[in-house]
Scaffold this motif. Structure first.
Motif, PDB file in Angstrom:
ATOM      1  N   GLU A  36       0.814  -1.216   0.000  1.00 25.99           N
ATOM      2  CA  GLU A  36       0.000   0.000   0.000  1.00 25.99           C
ATOM      3  C   GLU A  36       0.847   1.266   0.000  1.00 25.99           C
ATOM      4  OE1 GLU A  36      -3.870  -0.146   2.421  1.00 25.99           O
ATOM      5  OE2 GLU A  36      -2.655  -1.726   3.362  1.00 25.99           O
ATOM      6  N   LEU A  37       2.132   1.146   0.323  1.00 28.00           N
ATOM      7  CA  LEU A  37       3.012   2.304   0.339  1.00 28.00           C
ATOM      8  C   LEU A  37       3.411   2.750  -1.063  1.00 28.00           C
ATOM      9  CD1 LEU A  37       5.440   1.259   3.230  1.00 28.00           C
ATOM     10  CD2 LEU A  37       3.540   2.873   3.371  1.00 28.00           C
ATOM     11  N   ALA A  38       3.261   1.875  -2.044  1.00 30.25           N
ATOM     12  CA  ALA A  38       3.785   2.143  -3.392  1.00 30.25           C
ATOM     13  C   ALA A  38       3.178   3.376  -4.028  1.00 30.25           C
ATOM     14  CB  ALA A  38       3.567   0.921  -4.281  1.00 30.25           C
ATOM     15  N   THR A  39       1.925   3.695  -3.721  1.00 24.68           N
ATOM     16  CA  THR A  39       1.256   4.830  -4.356  1.00 24.68           C
ATOM     17  C   THR A  39       1.357   6.110  -3.531  1.00 24.68           C
ATOM     18  OG1 THR A  39      -0.838   4.191  -3.320  1.00 24.68           O
ATOM     19  CG2 THR A  39      -0.371   3.304  -5.526  1.00 24.68           C
ATOM     20  N   GLU A  40       2.032   6.053  -2.416  1.00 26.76           N
ATOM     21  CA  GLU A  40       2.087   7.196  -1.501  1.00 26.76           C
ATOM     22  C   GLU A  40       3.400   7.974  -1.611  1.00 26.76           C
ATOM     23  OE1 GLU A  40      -0.471   8.081   0.282  1.00 26.76           O
ATOM     24  OE2 GLU A  40      -1.661   6.320  -0.291  1.00 26.76           O
ATOM     25  N   ALA A  41       3.306   9.288  -1.423  1.00 25.30           N
ATOM     26  CA  ALA A  41       4.522  10.093  -1.264  1.00 25.30           C
ATOM     27  C   ALA A  41       5.196   9.647   0.042  1.00 25.30           C
ATOM     28  CB  ALA A  41       4.167  11.575  -1.206  1.00 25.30           C
ATOM     29  N   PHE A  77      13.988  -3.271   3.251  1.00 28.39           N
ATOM     30  CA  PHE A  77      12.654  -3.736   3.635  1.00 28.39           C
ATOM     31  C   PHE A  77      11.685  -3.617   2.459  1.00 28.39           C
ATOM     32  CE2 PHE A  77       8.442  -2.664   5.503  1.00 28.39           C
ATOM     33  CZ  PHE A  77       8.194  -3.863   6.143  1.00 28.39           C
ATOM     34  N   ALA A  78      11.712  -2.471   1.786  1.00 30.90           N
ATOM     35  CA  ALA A  78      10.823  -2.273   0.640  1.00 30.90           C
ATOM     36  C   ALA A  78      11.179  -3.216  -0.507  1.00 30.90           C
ATOM     37  CB  ALA A  78      10.891  -0.822   0.174  1.00 30.90           C
ATOM     38  N   ALA A  79      12.478  -3.415  -0.744  1.00 30.94           N
ATOM     39  CA  ALA A  79      12.903  -4.308  -1.819  1.00 30.94           C
ATOM     40  C   ALA A  79      12.485  -5.741  -1.536  1.00 30.94           C
ATOM     41  CB  ALA A  79      14.420  -4.216  -1.995  1.00 30.94           C
ATOM     42  N   ALA A  80      12.566  -6.155  -0.261  1.00 30.38           N
ATOM     43  CA  ALA A  80      12.165  -7.516   0.106  1.00 30.38           C
ATOM     44  C   ALA A  80      10.688  -7.742  -0.165  1.00 30.38           C
ATOM     45  CB  ALA A  80      12.486  -7.774   1.574  1.00 30.38           C
ATOM     46  N   HIS A  81       9.897  -6.675  -0.126  1.00 23.94           N
ATOM     47  CA  HIS A  81       8.455  -6.781  -0.397  1.00 23.94           C
ATOM     48  C   HIS A  81       8.108  -6.332  -1.811  1.00 23.94           C
ATOM     49  CE1 HIS A  81       8.412  -6.965   4.021  1.00 23.94           C
ATOM     50  NE2 HIS A  81       7.222  -7.517   3.909  1.00 23.94           N
ATOM     51  N   ARG A  82       9.171  -6.113  -2.621  1.00 22.53           N
ATOM     52  CA  ARG A  82       8.993  -5.720  -4.026  1.00 22.53           C
ATOM     53  C   ARG A  82       8.077  -4.509  -4.144  1.00 22.53           C
ATOM     54  NH1 ARG A  82       8.518 -11.633  -7.102  1.00 22.53           N
ATOM     55  NH2 ARG A  82      10.550 -12.419  -6.361  1.00 22.53           N
ATOM     56  N   THR A  83       8.317  -3.544  -3.277  1.00 26.76           N
ATOM     57  CA  THR A  83       7.487  -2.338  -3.236  1.00 26.76           C
ATOM     58  C   THR A  83       8.364  -1.117  -3.487  1.00 26.76           C
ATOM     59  OG1 THR A  83       5.962  -3.338  -1.648  1.00 26.76           O
ATOM     60  CG2 THR A  83       5.940  -0.928  -1.827  1.00 26.76           C
ATOM     61  N   PRO A  84       8.224  -0.465  -4.646  1.00 30.73           N
ATOM     62  CA  PRO A  84       8.988   0.756  -4.893  1.00 30.73           C
ATOM     63  C   PRO A  84       8.441   1.902  -4.038  1.00 30.73           C
ATOM     64  CG  PRO A  84       7.439   0.382  -6.676  1.00 30.73           C
ATOM     65  CD  PRO A  84       7.343  -0.820  -5.781  1.00 30.73           C
ATOM     66  N   LEU A  85       9.331   2.784  -3.600  1.00 33.62           N
ATOM     67  CA  LEU A  85       8.911   3.921  -2.782  1.00 33.62           C
ATOM     68  C   LEU A  85       9.017   5.203  -3.600  1.00 33.62           C
ATOM     69  CD1 LEU A  85      10.741   3.051   0.564  1.00 33.62           C
ATOM     70  CD2 LEU A  85       8.322   2.678  -0.002  1.00 33.62           C
ATOM     71  N   MET A 139       7.016  15.252  10.003  1.00 28.82           N
ATOM     72  CA  MET A 139       6.694  15.627   8.622  1.00 28.82           C
ATOM     73  C   MET A 139       5.505  14.840   8.099  1.00 28.82           C
ATOM     74  SD  MET A 139      10.426  16.051   6.831  1.00 28.82           S
ATOM     75  CE  MET A 139      11.402  17.553   7.044  1.00 28.82           C
ATOM     76  N   ALA A 140       5.487  13.532   8.398  1.00 30.88           N
ATOM     77  CA  ALA A 140       4.362  12.701   7.967  1.00 30.88           C
ATOM     78  C   ALA A 140       3.082  13.169   8.644  1.00 30.88           C
ATOM     79  CB  ALA A 140       4.645  11.235   8.289  1.00 30.88           C
ATOM     80  N   GLY A 141       3.171  13.495   9.944  1.00 29.37           N
ATOM     81  CA  GLY A 141       1.997  13.994  10.657  1.00 29.37           C
ATOM     82  C   GLY A 141       1.486  15.301  10.094  1.00 29.37           C
ATOM     83  N   ALA A 142       2.394  16.094   9.491  1.00 27.65           N
ATOM     84  CA  ALA A 142       2.013  17.375   8.900  1.00 27.65           C
ATOM     85  C   ALA A 142       1.480  17.236   7.486  1.00 27.65           C
ATOM     86  CB  ALA A 142       3.215  18.315   8.905  1.00 27.65           C
ATOM     87  N   GLY A 143       1.431  16.001   6.974  1.00 23.84           N
ATOM     88  CA  GLY A 143       0.846  15.768   5.666  1.00 23.84           C
ATOM     89  C   GLY A 143       1.814  15.844   4.510  1.00 23.84           C
ATOM     90  N   LEU A 144       3.113  15.746   4.763  1.00 26.75           N
ATOM     91  CA  LEU A 144       4.101  15.816   3.697  1.00 26.75           C
ATOM     92  C   LEU A 144       4.370  14.467   3.053  1.00 26.75           C
ATOM     93  CD1 LEU A 144       6.643  18.261   5.381  1.00 26.75           C
ATOM     94  CD2 LEU A 144       4.897  18.782   3.671  1.00 26.75           C
ATOM     95  N   GLY A 145       3.680  13.445   3.489  1.00 30.95           N
ATOM     96  CA  GLY A 145       3.862  12.094   2.989  1.00 30.95           C
ATOM     97  C   GLY A 145       3.674  11.117   4.125  1.00 30.95           C
ATOM     98  N   VAL A 146       3.897   9.849   3.856  1.00 36.72           N
ATOM     99  CA  VAL A 146       3.885   8.838   4.916  1.00 36.72           C
ATOM    100  C   VAL A 146       5.330   8.400   5.151  1.00 36.72           C
ATOM    101  CG1 VAL A 146       1.559   8.066   4.307  1.00 36.72           C
ATOM    102  CG2 VAL A 146       3.554   6.905   3.319  1.00 36.72           C
ATOM    103  N   THR A 147       5.574   7.765   6.289  1.00 33.10           N
ATOM    104  CA  THR A 147       6.942   7.339   6.566  1.00 33.10           C
ATOM    105  C   THR A 147       6.934   6.086   7.419  1.00 33.10           C
ATOM    106  OG1 THR A 147       9.134   8.123   7.228  1.00 33.10           O
ATOM    107  CG2 THR A 147       7.314   8.624   8.715  1.00 33.10           C
ATOM    108  N   ILE A 148       8.100   5.470   7.526  1.00 32.48           N
ATOM    109  CA  ILE A 148       8.320   4.317   8.395  1.00 32.48           C
ATOM    110  C   ILE A 148       9.312   4.748   9.467  1.00 32.48           C
ATOM    111  CG2 ILE A 148       9.292   1.990   8.544  1.00 32.48           C
ATOM    112  CD1 ILE A 148       8.362   1.507   5.687  1.00 32.48           C
TER     113      ILE A 148
END
Length: 300
Positions: A186-191, A208-216, A231-240
């Motif tokens: 679900e992260l693939a489509t997110e900033a 971690f993303a490569a292991a799940h074949r998920t481009p960021l 930054m994520a809380g301020a709406g600039l994207g999501v983060t881990i």
């Protein structure tokens, strides 16, 4: 080179005034005492005292040497007392290197306890953004103890303190706010708020993303997981982020990754027998890693 024992004999002779009394005070024979005084005179190249019927009279060189010998003996005594104090864990300096998120999340309560209980122990704290750089610092004798995520590799003594959960952070109006958890695809489509390569989380997230074949889709980068969460809380994207980055109050939604993801938090040292290092690691293990409520908004 003159030994401390020879200097001790010289001072005793000056204090007692006769070879007989000085030898008695030092619990040694007169010939042994004479041998020590002779070794001082040989080193100086001049007599330190003239033997008279009623005792000894010190020469100028002897008096000057006695004055400095007293300082040397006092310094040696201080060195032993300080060493014993540190060996007993009552003084000295403990150098700690930690991941930057570990300080408020894990270490501050222990540092406060140490400051109150052992005020003569100096605590030196250095914060890093890379476990591998902390290990390099440890191997260069720049620190006594490392606390943080497990490094890529190390020959140091390792103690696992526990596991820290890694979570996703988004803003309150993001679609993830309506989810109980988030899968990696679900992260693939997110900033995505990513990390600079100097931060160890950058490598971890990419692997971690490569292991799940998920481009960021990287929107921006930062050095700090705490800043990434804000930054994520301020709406600039999501983060881990690791949950240790969530200390403090700021508006954000935190969601678990499905399935749940954890990383080991470890303590590393090259001197596990050091009393201060051993005590600090024992306190870390006894306290355990703090719990973070990942189901609640951080501003509540």
């Amino acid at each position: 080179m003159v030994t401390l024992r020879a200097l001790e004999c010289l001072v005793a002779l000056s204090d007692e005034g006769t070879m007989t009394r000085a030898a008695a005070v030092l619990h040694m024979s007169q010939p042994a005492l004479s041998h020590q005084i002779a070794s001082v005179e040989k080193e100086l190249g001049t007599p330190v005292a003239e033997r008279m019927k009623r005792g000894v009279v010190f020469t100028a060189a002897g008096r000057a040497t006695v004055e400095e010998a007293r300082k040397a003996l006092a310094a040696a005594d201080r060195a032993v007392r300080v060493g014993k104090k540190v060996g007993d864990g009552l003084g000295g300096k403990l150098r700690i290197a930690c991941a930057e998120t570990m300080t408020p999340w894990l270490l501050i309560p222990i540092l406060r306890q140490w400051h109150r209980r052992w005020p003569d122990v100096e605590l030196d704290l250095q914060e890093f953004t890379s476990s591998d750089r902390m290990v390099e610092h440890l191997m260069e004798n720049g620190t006594d103890l490392v606390v943080g995520p497990e490094p890529t590799s190390t020959t140091a003594h390792v103690q696992v303190l526990g596991q820290e959960e890694v979570v996703i952070v988004a803003s309150a109006d993001h679609r993830f706010a309506a989810c109980e958890s988030v899968t990696v695809p679900e992260l693939a489509t997110e900033a995505f708020v990513h990390y600079h390569t100097d931060n160890g989380m950058a490598i971890w997230v990419d692997q971690f993303a490569a292991a799940h074949r998920t481009p960021l889709r990287v929107a921006l980068r930062t050095f700090s997981p705490r800043t990434a969460a804000q930054m994520a809380g301020a709406g600039l994207g999501v983060t881990i982020v690791p949950v240790s980055a969530l200390v403090g109050r700021f508006p954000a939604e935190v969601r678990r990754i499905e399935p749940r993801v954890h990383r080991d938090i470890v303590a590393l040292t090259m001197t596990p027998s050091d009393v201060l290092v051993h005590r600090f690691i024992t306190h870390l293990k006894r306290r355990g890693l703090p719990n973070v409520d990942t189901s609640a908004r951080l501003d509540r």
